[in-house]
Design a protein around this motif. Structure first.
Motif, PDB file in Angstrom:
ATOM      1  N   MET A   1     -59.711 -31.069  32.419  1.00 48.50           N
ATOM      2  CA  MET A   1     -58.961 -32.147  31.767  1.00 48.50           C
ATOM      3  C   MET A   1     -58.077 -32.901  32.749  1.00 48.50           C
ATOM      4  O   MET A   1     -57.766 -34.067  32.542  1.00 48.50           O
ATOM      5  N   GLY A   2     -57.660 -32.211  33.810  1.00 52.88           N
ATOM      6  CA  GLY A   2     -56.957 -32.876  34.889  1.00 52.88           C
ATOM      7  C   GLY A   2     -55.530 -33.273  34.566  1.00 52.88           C
ATOM      8  O   GLY A   2     -54.916 -32.791  33.622  1.00 52.88           O
ATOM      9  N   GLN A   3     -55.030 -34.189  35.380  1.00 57.83           N
ATOM     10  CA  GLN A   3     -53.649 -34.643  35.254  1.00 57.83           C
ATOM     11  C   GLN A   3     -53.586 -35.896  34.388  1.00 57.83           C
ATOM     12  O   GLN A   3     -54.401 -36.805  34.517  1.00 57.83           O
ATOM     13  N   GLY A   4     -52.584 -35.942  33.511  1.00 62.92           N
ATOM     14  CA  GLY A   4     -52.419 -37.113  32.666  1.00 62.92           C
ATOM     15  C   GLY A   4     -50.970 -37.357  32.323  1.00 62.92           C
ATOM     16  O   GLY A   4     -50.100 -36.493  32.519  1.00 62.92           O
ATOM     17  N   PHE A   5     -50.710 -38.548  31.829  1.00 63.54           N
ATOM     18  CA  PHE A   5     -49.354 -38.986  31.503  1.00 63.54           C
ATOM     19  C   PHE A   5     -49.347 -39.506  30.072  1.00 63.54           C
ATOM     20  O   PHE A   5     -50.290 -40.180  29.636  1.00 63.54           O
ATOM     21  N   VAL A   6     -48.273 -39.227  29.350  1.00 61.09           N
ATOM     22  CA  VAL A   6     -48.129 -39.710  27.976  1.00 61.09           C
ATOM     23  C   VAL A   6     -46.823 -40.488  27.870  1.00 61.09           C
ATOM     24  O   VAL A   6     -45.759 -39.993  28.256  1.00 61.09           O
ATOM     25  N   ALA A   7     -46.925 -41.702  27.378  1.00 66.88           N
ATOM     26  CA  ALA A   7     -45.763 -42.574  27.226  1.00 66.88           C
ATOM     27  C   ALA A   7     -45.432 -42.741  25.756  1.00 66.88           C
ATOM     28  O   ALA A   7     -46.307 -43.107  24.963  1.00 66.88           O
ATOM     29  N   VAL A   8     -44.183 -42.464  25.400  1.00 64.96           N
ATOM     30  CA  VAL A   8     -43.663 -42.799  24.078  1.00 64.96           C
ATOM     31  C   VAL A   8     -42.869 -44.087  24.241  1.00 64.96           C
ATOM     32  O   VAL A   8     -41.931 -44.154  25.038  1.00 64.96           O
ATOM     33  N   ASP A   9     -43.258 -45.104  23.498  1.00 69.45           N
ATOM     34  CA  ASP A   9     -42.635 -46.426  23.603  1.00 69.45           C
ATOM     35  C   ASP A   9     -42.165 -46.844  22.218  1.00 69.45           C
ATOM     36  O   ASP A   9     -42.975 -47.055  21.317  1.00 69.45           O
ATOM     37  N   MET A  10     -40.851 -46.964  22.060  1.00 67.63           N
ATOM     38  CA  MET A  10     -40.259 -47.310  20.770  1.00 67.63           C
ATOM     39  C   MET A  10     -39.633 -48.688  20.840  1.00 67.63           C
ATOM     40  O   MET A  10     -38.683 -48.908  21.612  1.00 67.63           O
ATOM     41  N   GLY A  11     -40.164 -49.607  20.056  1.00 66.51           N
ATOM     42  CA  GLY A  11     -39.518 -50.888  19.860  1.00 66.51           C
ATOM     43  C   GLY A  11     -38.755 -50.875  18.551  1.00 66.51           C
ATOM     44  O   GLY A  11     -38.797 -49.892  17.797  1.00 66.51           O
TER      45      GLY A  11
END
Length: 470
Positions: A1-11
Motif C-alpha cells: 500500500m506504500g506511503q500516503g497522505f490524508v488531508a482534512v480540509d474544512m471550509g
C-alpha cells in the motif's frame, strides 16, 4: 500500500477529506468524502446575561459532525497506506474551549454570531494600535473579538478554559494520548494563529492584544507548520500543516512571483500577494488589508472579500437545483445594479433575497438576473480590491492565480478577467487539499524544501487561462 497522505480540509460551508500519494513526479489525490455543514441556531446562551445586552440564541458549529469526519479520515488512512500521515486545515478565527480534563467546555461559537460585532464596538479606541501591533484587519469575527464576547458572557471563562484554534482542536482530539495531554501545552500553528488579531508582527503572541482581550497569553508560542505532533489511532502520524485553509490554498497554487496576485475563491474570496515582511502603513489599515502568515512563513497580504457566500445563500433561497457553475453560466450580465458586498446587512441576514432587495431597491424576477447581480458584483469588487492592492503595495500585477471552488466557474473567471483587465490562471479547485498534502510530503522529507514543493504543486495542478475580452 506504500506511503500516503490524508488531508482534512474544512471550509465554512463544507468539509472533506482526501487521500494522496506521489507517483511519477506528481502529487495525485482523490476526495474520499465531502459533507455539507454550517452554523446552526443552538439556543445556547451563558446564564445571567440580559437579552437586551446580548442577542440570543448564538450560532454554533456541529463539533461532533466535524470530529466524525476527522475520525473517518484517520480510519481511511490506516486502512489504505502502510505509512500514513494526516493534516488538518480549517477556516480561520474560530476555536473551541477545553476544560482542565481536555473536554469541550461549551458549544463552538460561529464567527458570524452577532455578539462579536458588539464586542468589537467595545475596543474601537484600540483598533489603530492593534493594526500597528498585529497587521490584522478590523473585523468583528476576529478571534480577539470572539474572546471578548465570551469573557463578557462569562467573566470566569479565561480562568476555567483553554482555547484552541480549530486545526489544533481537532488535532488534539485525534491524538492517541489525549487523556493525558494538557491542552495548555498543545500549542498552535502560525498560519491559523495569525488570523486571530493576537499575533504580533514578529510571529509571537502579542501581550498587549491579550491584555485588551482580557485573556491570559498562551504558554506556547505559535510554531511554523511542518512538524509531527503525535499519532492518531493505528500509528497514523498527525502533521501540523498550514492550518489556515487560505494558507494551504496559496501553497497549493505553486510559485507566485511579485507580479502575480493570488485569489482563493470559496465562501470568502481571498485576494492578495506575497510579501517578505508585514505591511502596516496607514493606507493599508484604511483599506482594511490584512497580514496573515503563509505556510512558508511569508506574509499573505490580502483582502477578505465576501465571496460565494452571497451566491450560495441566493441559490438556496431561490431553490436553484443546478450546479453553481451552470447557474452562473446563465447569469444575465447586462444587469447594472451592483451590491456593496461589505455591507453589514449581507454578513448574516435572515434572508439573502430580502437583504439584497433592500439594498438595490428592487427584486429581480428571474433567476438569471439574481445570478447576474451577484456575479458581476463579486467580479467588480475583486477589480476594485485589486486596484487598491496595487496602490498600497506599489506593484502592478500581470496575472491573477486563482484556486478554490469558485475557480471552477468559467463565468466567474471570465467576469474577473474582464473586470480586472488581466488574465486569470484558474485551478485547481482543490488547491487547499493539494497544499495540505504537499506540506505533509515536505514534513516527511519526501521533498526537500519549499522550492521543490512549489515545483511539485506546478506539476500536480491543472489550470486554465482566461484572458480579458477586447
Amino acid at each position: 500500500m506504500g506511503q500516503g497522505f490524508v488531508a482534512v480540509d474544512m471550509g465554512a460551508s463544507s468539509a472533506r477529506f482526501a487521500a494522496g500519494r506521489i507517483e511519477g513526479g506528481r502529487l495525485g489525490f482523490e476526495v474520499i468524502e465531502q459533507i455539507a455543514h454550517g452554523p446552526s441556531d443552538s439556543g445556547f446562551r451563558a446564564s445571567g446575561i440580559p437579552s437586551s445586552q446580548y442577542p440570543i440564541p448564538r450560532l454554533t458549529w456541529n463539533f461532533d459532525l466535524l470530529l466524525g469526519l476527522c475520525n473517518r479520515a484517520v480510519e481511511y488512512a490506516s486502512a489504505s497506506f502502510d505509512e500514513a500521515t494526516i493534516g488538518i486545515d480549517t477556516w480561520g478565527v474560530d476555536h473551541g474551549f477545553l476544560d482542565s480534563k481536555g473536554n469541550l467546555a461549551q458549544p463552538m461559537a460561529a464567527y458570524r454570531d452577532e455578539s462579536h460585532a458588539m464586542a468589537m464596538a467595545t475596543i474601537e479606541e484600540h483598533q489603530a494600535r492593534l493594526y500597528r501591533l498585529t497587521g490584522i484587519q478590523k473585523q468583528p469575527f476576529n478571534t480577539l473579538c470572539q474572546l471578548i464576547a465570551r469573557r463578557l458572557e462569562n467573566p470566569k471563562l479565561p480562568e476555567q478554559a483553554t482555547w484552541l484554534l480549530l486545526p489544533d482542536l481537532f488535532g488534539f482530539y485525534l491524538h492517541s494520548q489525549r487523556p493525558t495531554l494538557n491542552p495548555q501545552h498543545f500549542g498552535s500553528e502560525l498560519s491559523i494563529a495569525s488570523t486571530t488579531q493576537m499575533v504580533g508582527l514578529d510571529g509571537q503572541w502579542c501581550d498587549e492584544a491579550f491584555e485588551i482581550a482580557g485573556w491570559p497569553v498562551p504558554d506556547l508560542q505559535p510554531e511554523k507548520p511542518g512538524r509531527m505532533i503525535g499519532h492518531a489511532a493505528n500509528s497514523v502520524e498527525i502533521i501540523r500543516v498550514g492550518g489556515h485553509d487560505s494558507a494551504a490554498a496559496v501553497c497549493g497554487l505553486g510559485r507566485i512571483d511579485d507580479y502575480t496576485a493570488f485569489m482563493n475563491v470559496g465562501t470568502w474570496s481571498i485576494l492578495g500577494c506575497l510579501l517578505e515582511s508585514p505591511m502596516t502603513s496607514e493606507e493599508a489599515r484604511e483599506a482594511n488589508f490584512t497580514n496573515e502568515r503563509g505556510a512558508d512563513g511569508r506574509i499573505r497580504f490580502l483582502a477578505n472579500i465576501p465571496g460565494f457566500y452571497v451566491m450560495n445563500r441566493l441559490k438556496e433561497e431561490l431553490q436553484v437545483e443546478e450546479p453553481m457553475a451552470d447557474w452562473l453560466a446563465r447569469a444575465d450580465r447586462s444587469v447594472t445594479d451592483r451590491l456593496d458586498l461589505f455591507a453589514p446587512g449581507l454578513f448574516s441576514p435572515g434572508s439573502m433575497i430580502g437583504a439584497i432587495t433592500e439594498q438595490i431597491g428592487w427584486q429581480p424576477a428571474r433567476s438569471q438576473e439574481w445570478a447576474g447581480v451577484a456575479l458581476m458584483s463579486l467580479a467588480e469588487t475583486t477589480a476594485t480590491q485589486l486596484r487598491t492592492l496595487c496602490s498600497v503595495t506599489g506593484r502592478r500585477f500581470s496575472l491573477i492565480r486563482a484556486g478554490g471552488g469558485g475557480s471552477a466557474s468559467m463565468a466567474f473567471c471570465e467576469a474577473v478577467a474582464d473586470a480586472c483587465g488581466i488574465p486569470v490562471l484558474a485551478g485547481p479547485a482543490e488547491a487547499t487539499v493539494l497544499g495540505n498534502l504537499g506540506m505533509q510530503a515536505l514534513a516527511k522529507g519526501v521533498i526537500s524544501d519549499f522550492d521543490e514543493l512549489e515545483e511539485l504543486m506546478r506539476r500536480s495542478a491543472e489550470a486554465r487561462i482566461y484572458r480579458p475580452r477586447e
